[in-house]
Each structure stands twice: as C-alpha cells, then as structure tokens.
Design a protein around this motif. Structure first.
Motif, PDB file in Angstrom:
ATOM      1  N   THR A  14       0.858  -1.184   0.000  1.00  0.00           N
ATOM      2  CA  THR A  14       0.000   0.000   0.000  1.00  0.00           C
ATOM      3  C   THR A  14       0.897   1.238   0.000  1.00  0.00           C
ATOM      4  OG1 THR A  14      -0.042   0.224   2.400  1.00  0.00           O
ATOM      5  CG2 THR A  14      -1.776  -1.121   1.434  1.00  0.00           C
ATOM      6  N   LEU A  15       0.344   2.339  -0.495  1.00  0.00           N
ATOM      7  CA  LEU A  15       1.056   3.621  -0.426  1.00  0.00           C
ATOM      8  C   LEU A  15       0.037   4.685  -0.087  1.00  0.00           C
ATOM      9  CD1 LEU A  15       3.424   3.607  -3.550  1.00  0.00           C
ATOM     10  CD2 LEU A  15       4.137   3.601  -1.170  1.00  0.00           C
ATOM     11  N   ASP A  16       0.419   5.639   0.767  1.00  0.00           N
ATOM     12  CA  ASP A  16      -0.523   6.708   1.055  1.00  0.00           C
ATOM     13  C   ASP A  16      -0.369   7.847   0.040  1.00  0.00           C
ATOM     14  OD1 ASP A  16       1.691   8.101   1.834  1.00  0.00           O
ATOM     15  OD2 ASP A  16       1.360   7.808   3.986  1.00  0.00           O
ATOM     16  N   PHE A  17      -1.312   8.763   0.100  1.00  0.00           N
ATOM     17  CA  PHE A  17      -1.373   9.853  -0.885  1.00  0.00           C
ATOM     18  C   PHE A  17      -0.067  10.628  -0.952  1.00  0.00           C
ATOM     19  CE2 PHE A  17      -2.567  13.988  -2.519  1.00  0.00           C
ATOM     20  CZ  PHE A  17      -3.448  13.667  -3.542  1.00  0.00           C
ATOM     21  N   ASN A  18       0.464  10.984   0.225  1.00  0.00           N
ATOM     22  CA  ASN A  18       1.675  11.819   0.243  1.00  0.00           C
ATOM     23  C   ASN A  18       2.885  11.106  -0.338  1.00  0.00           C
ATOM     24  OD1 ASN A  18       0.550  14.149   1.246  1.00  0.00           O
ATOM     25  ND2 ASN A  18       0.760  13.466   3.377  1.00  0.00           N
TER      26      ASN A  18
ATOM     27  N   ARG B 119      12.495   3.203  -7.541  1.00  0.00           N
ATOM     28  CA  ARG B 119      12.506   4.345  -6.627  1.00  0.00           C
ATOM     29  C   ARG B 119      11.503   4.186  -5.503  1.00  0.00           C
ATOM     30  NH1 ARG B 119      11.007   9.542  -8.501  1.00  0.00           N
ATOM     31  NH2 ARG B 119      10.267   8.498 -10.361  1.00  0.00           N
ATOM     32  N   SER B 120      10.360   3.518  -5.808  1.00  0.00           N
ATOM     33  CA  SER B 120       9.309   3.439  -4.794  1.00  0.00           C
ATOM     34  C   SER B 120       9.495   2.226  -3.886  1.00  0.00           C
ATOM     35  CB  SER B 120       7.937   3.411  -5.451  1.00  0.00           C
ATOM     36  OG  SER B 120       7.771   2.242  -6.203  1.00  0.00           O
ATOM     37  N   SER B 121      10.457   1.361  -4.181  1.00  0.00           N
ATOM     38  CA  SER B 121      10.601   0.193  -3.320  1.00  0.00           C
ATOM     39  C   SER B 121      11.979   0.090  -2.675  1.00  0.00           C
ATOM     40  CB  SER B 121      10.312  -1.092  -4.101  1.00  0.00           C
ATOM     41  OG  SER B 121      11.235  -1.247  -5.144  1.00  0.00           O
ATOM     42  N   LYS B 122      12.962   0.815  -3.198  1.00  0.00           N
ATOM     43  CA  LYS B 122      14.300   0.718  -2.619  1.00  0.00           C
ATOM     44  C   LYS B 122      14.849   2.088  -2.266  1.00  0.00           C
ATOM     45  CE  LYS B 122      15.595  -3.541  -4.813  1.00  0.00           C
ATOM     46  NZ  LYS B 122      16.695  -4.378  -4.425  1.00  0.00           N
TER      47      LYS B 122
ATOM     48  N   LYS C 120      20.386  15.608  -3.903  1.00  0.00           N
ATOM     49  CA  LYS C 120      20.866  15.610  -5.282  1.00  0.00           C
ATOM     50  C   LYS C 120      19.937  14.809  -6.180  1.00  0.00           C
ATOM     51  CE  LYS C 120      25.754  15.936  -4.832  1.00  0.00           C
ATOM     52  NZ  LYS C 120      26.847  14.993  -4.654  1.00  0.00           N
ATOM     53  N   ARG C 121      19.383  13.733  -5.633  1.00  0.00           N
ATOM     54  CA  ARG C 121      18.491  12.885  -6.426  1.00  0.00           C
ATOM     55  C   ARG C 121      17.053  13.392  -6.393  1.00  0.00           C
ATOM     56  NH1 ARG C 121      19.641   7.328  -6.808  1.00  0.00           N
ATOM     57  NH2 ARG C 121      17.576   6.936  -6.043  1.00  0.00           N
ATOM     58  N   ASN C 122      16.866  14.580  -5.784  1.00  0.00           N
ATOM     59  CA  ASN C 122      15.527  15.151  -5.681  1.00  0.00           C
ATOM     60  C   ASN C 122      14.570  14.276  -4.891  1.00  0.00           C
ATOM     61  OD1 ASN C 122      15.209  17.724  -6.630  1.00  0.00           O
ATOM     62  ND2 ASN C 122      15.383  17.026  -8.764  1.00  0.00           N
ATOM     63  N   GLU C 123      15.107  13.661  -3.856  1.00  0.00           N
ATOM     64  CA  GLU C 123      14.274  12.835  -2.997  1.00  0.00           C
ATOM     65  C   GLU C 123      14.374  13.372  -1.589  1.00  0.00           C
ATOM     66  OE1 GLU C 123      15.454   8.770  -3.088  1.00  0.00           O
ATOM     67  OE2 GLU C 123      14.807   8.506  -5.160  1.00  0.00           O
ATOM     68  N   LYS C 124      13.394  12.970  -0.774  1.00  0.00           N
ATOM     69  CA  LYS C 124      13.516  13.321   0.635  1.00  0.00           C
ATOM     70  C   LYS C 124      14.222  12.183   1.349  1.00  0.00           C
ATOM     71  CE  LYS C 124       9.655  16.409   1.253  1.00  0.00           C
ATOM     72  NZ  LYS C 124       8.207  16.213   1.168  1.00  0.00           N
ATOM     73  N   LEU C 125      14.972  12.545   2.403  1.00  0.00           N
ATOM     74  CA  LEU C 125      15.682  11.505   3.149  1.00  0.00           C
ATOM     75  C   LEU C 125      14.673  10.629   3.891  1.00  0.00           C
ATOM     76  CD1 LEU C 125      18.387  10.369   4.024  1.00  0.00           C
ATOM     77  CD2 LEU C 125      18.389  11.972   5.908  1.00  0.00           C
ATOM     78  N   TRP C 126      13.660  11.281   4.455  1.00  0.00           N
ATOM     79  CA  TRP C 126      12.660  10.546   5.226  1.00  0.00           C
ATOM     80  C   TRP C 126      11.471  10.261   4.327  1.00  0.00           C
ATOM     81  CZ3 TRP C 126      12.833   7.467   8.924  1.00  0.00           C
ATOM     82  CH2 TRP C 126      11.741   7.188   9.744  1.00  0.00           C
TER      83      TRP C 126
ATOM     84  N   PRO D  66       8.985   6.881   2.274  1.00  0.00           N
ATOM     85  CA  PRO D  66       8.525   5.519   2.585  1.00  0.00           C
ATOM     86  C   PRO D  66       9.629   4.472   2.464  1.00  0.00           C
ATOM     87  CG  PRO D  66       6.972   6.612   1.148  1.00  0.00           C
ATOM     88  CD  PRO D  66       8.131   7.537   1.286  1.00  0.00           C
ATOM     89  N   THR D  67      10.563   4.652   1.526  1.00  0.00           N
ATOM     90  CA  THR D  67      11.593   3.622   1.364  1.00  0.00           C
ATOM     91  C   THR D  67      12.615   3.662   2.498  1.00  0.00           C
ATOM     92  OG1 THR D  67      12.909   5.040  -0.086  1.00  0.00           O
ATOM     93  CG2 THR D  67      11.375   3.544  -1.145  1.00  0.00           C
ATOM     94  N   SER D  68      12.996   4.869   2.932  1.00  0.00           N
ATOM     95  CA  SER D  68      13.968   4.923   4.035  1.00  0.00           C
ATOM     96  C   SER D  68      13.310   4.463   5.333  1.00  0.00           C
ATOM     97  CB  SER D  68      14.550   6.327   4.190  1.00  0.00           C
ATOM     98  OG  SER D  68      13.573   7.266   4.536  1.00  0.00           O
ATOM     99  N   ARG D  69      12.031   4.780   5.476  1.00  0.00           N
ATOM    100  CA  ARG D  69      11.303   4.316   6.668  1.00  0.00           C
ATOM    101  C   ARG D  69      11.305   2.793   6.727  1.00  0.00           C
ATOM    102  NH1 ARG D  69       7.757   8.648   6.281  1.00  0.00           N
ATOM    103  NH2 ARG D  69       6.384   7.613   4.821  1.00  0.00           N
ATOM    104  N   ARG D  70      10.993   2.181   5.585  1.00  0.00           N
ATOM    105  CA  ARG D  70      10.924   0.722   5.546  1.00  0.00           C
ATOM    106  C   ARG D  70      12.297   0.115   5.836  1.00  0.00           C
ATOM    107  NH1 ARG D  70       7.498  -1.136   0.681  1.00  0.00           N
ATOM    108  NH2 ARG D  70       8.714   0.603  -0.056  1.00  0.00           N
ATOM    109  N   LEU D  71      13.314   0.747   5.264  1.00  0.00           N
ATOM    110  CA  LEU D  71      14.679   0.270   5.488  1.00  0.00           C
ATOM    111  C   LEU D  71      15.009   0.279   6.982  1.00  0.00           C
ATOM    112  CD1 LEU D  71      17.448  -0.456   4.104  1.00  0.00           C
ATOM    113  CD2 LEU D  71      17.986   1.954   4.278  1.00  0.00           C
ATOM    114  N   LEU D  72      14.696   1.401   7.641  1.00  0.00           N
ATOM    115  CA  LEU D  72      15.037   1.538   9.056  1.00  0.00           C
ATOM    116  C   LEU D  72      14.239   0.583   9.926  1.00  0.00           C
ATOM    117  CD1 LEU D  72      15.638   5.334   9.635  1.00  0.00           C
ATOM    118  CD2 LEU D  72      17.273   3.466   9.496  1.00  0.00           C
TER     119      LEU D  72
END
Lengths: 99, 208
Positions: free
Chosen positions: A29-33, B20-23, B99-105, B107-113
């Motif tokens: 699942t993924l949320d909106f944000n 990008r959305s999983s790793k 640099k990669r235009n991503e946020k550090l925090w 969903p992927t970093s959360r899952r990793l942690l």
C-alpha cells in the motif's frame, strides 16, 4: 473500449497513471503523500488520476485514521495488476516488433 | 520511429518508478568509507591507549567476569564511534537524497530503518546485558552478528550488495564468537575494513 488494438490500455496512456500503477505494483500500500512525492505532482493532479484509476477498478483505497488525521492508503487490485502486466507485455511486444 | 522511442521510455520510466518506490538508493558510499575509518581508529585507540584486549575468559572462567578499570573509557569511545558513524551516514545520505531530488525521510527509508531496527535493537539490548554480566569478550562478536542480520534484512530495501555485506559480517561474528581472542580483530575487519571496501564499491558502481 478499454484496450486499443495493439494491446495497450487507454487508462495507462498518461505517464502519471502509469507511474501510479508502477509504484503500487511493487508496494503493498502507499498513502497519498508518498505517491505525491514519488511522482512529483500537485495534489489536484494526483487526485484526479487516482480517481480515474479507481473508476476502472484498477486500484482501490482504504481509509483509516492516524490519530485524528485521515489517512488514505491506495493499493493495486487483482484486475489492476492483470491489466498492468498485460500493458507491460504489449509494450515489450511493440518494441520487439518494431526492431 | 517516434512511437518506438515512446514505448522504450515508458518501460524505462516504469522500471525507474518501481525501483525508486521500493528501494532506498540514497545510501552514500562515502559514509561507509568514513564509518570504516572511525571504526579502525576506535579499535586502535582502545587497543593501544586503553590496552583493551578481550580474551578467552568468557568461556573459561567459572566466576563472573569483572570490568577492567578502563571500561568506561572503552565504552565512551565505542559510543562516540557509533554516534559519529550514524551522524556521517545521515549527513551524506541527506546530501545524496537532495541531489536525487528525494527526501531523506520517505517511505523507502522508513521501511529500510524499520527492517533494520528489530535486529539492531535486539543486539543493542543484548550488549547491555553482556555488560551487566561483565561478559565483555562476547560484545564484539555479538554486535557483528546482529549488525550482519540487520544488513541482510535491509538488503531487500536498498542495494542488493548490502545483503552480501550482512552475510560476511555474520561470518565474522561467528568466527569471533568461537575464537574469542580474535573478537577485536574481527570487529576491526567487519566494521572497519569491510565498510571501507563496501563504500568504495558503492561509490564507483552507483555514484559516478
């Protein structure tokens, strides 16, 4: 018709919708944000594309609350996964046949 | 012709979005190198300056071990190395994510942690138990073991190489647990040398 002659789904013609499907295909699942962050689009834009995919029954959502804040989680449906796989196969086929 | 290019781009974008959305791919190679250097300096100071040298006592003594006089020094040193290493990792990863235009925090970093947290916290609590029982010789191999397990678990959510690193750390931990005299050496290899090699590898493979 949902599918064009070459096997591509009309619903996935938009890059944003294709992006939503790709992200949901590899996440439970993924949320909106989160979706917004991955795709880099505005709220309104994302909401309308999500609506369109929901209408096709390719994705579904689950509403819950985190504390008092509403939290909507999106996930891919069985039909959505099938359609997305078919679309991918059609894309690969098209690239192969054009070589 | 134009159409074909479109299809190829579609596929490329699908693949990139899935990744990008999983790793979490903002882990920095340089942070690994720095962490390795801190670890080696830490071991050097503990060994040479504080004469910290865990031996075989854990398995042979029938009476509970005791804390050496320098234990507080070694403990604060270890804690400083840990904080420095984590701080550097956050700093470098933050820059890389920017640099990669991503946020550090995200969903992927959360899952990793989250996936690393369970083995790491277990290992951390166990370390305190070992300290309280004065079984100091086992701390180095056990931290290697639990760190290895955490990395192996994390490998699904970041670069696949992290899994291999995890397995090697587990191997070193087991060697260190059997030959307790080599604990500090294994620790220096696992947290020092391996981090440096891994960091350079990641840097040249993904950050060029």
């Amino acid at each position: 018709m949902k599918v064009s002659i070459d096997g591509l789904y009309k619903a996935f013609e938009s890059r944003i919708r294709l992006g939503i499907m790709s992200a949901l295909a590899v996440n439970d699942t993924l949320d909106f944000n989160s979706l917004k962050e991955f795709l880099g689009v505005t709220d309104g834009n994302l909401a309308s594309h999500l609506k369109a995919l929901e209408k096709e029954a390719f994705i579904s959502l689950e509403k819950s609350f985190v504390g008092r804040k509403p939290n909507t989680k999106y996930f891919i449906t069985k039909e959505g996964k099938k359609a997305f796989d078919n679309h991918l196969r059609a894309l690969e086929q098209l690239i192969k046949s054009q070589k | 012709m134009e159409k074909e290019k479109d299809y190829i781009r579609d596929i490329a974008e699908i693949r990139s979005m899935m990744e990008r959305s999983s790793k979490f791919l903002s882990l920095s190679g340089w942070a690994g190198v720095m962490a390795g250097i801190y670890a080696i300096i830490g071991v050097y100071i503990a060994h040479k300056l504080f004469h910290f040298n865990p031996g075989e006592t854990a398995y042979t003594s029938t009476t509970p071990g005791s804390w050496p006089d320098n234990f507080t020094n070694v403990f604060s040193l270890a804690l400083s190395v840990l904080i420095l290493a984590i701080g550097t990792a956050i700093f470098f990863s933050y820059n890389k994510a920017n640099k990669r235009n991503e946020k550090l925090w995200n969903p992927t970093s959360r899952r990793l942690l989250v996936n690393m947290a369970i083995p790491l916290v277990t290992g951390g609590v166990l370390t305190f138990i070992l300290i309280s029982k004065a079984l100091l010789d086992l701390i180095a191999p056990f931290t290697l073991l639990f760190y290895g397990l955490a990395l192996y678990n994390a490998g699904k959510f970041t670069y696949g190489e992290v899994r291999v690193l995890g397995l090697i750390e587990i191997g070193l931990g087991l060697i260190g647990a059997y030959f307790t005299g080599t604990g500090l050496l294994c620790w220096a290899i696992g947290f020092g040398v391996l981090h440096i090699i891994y960091g350079i590898y990641i840097h040249y493979k993904y950050e060029q």
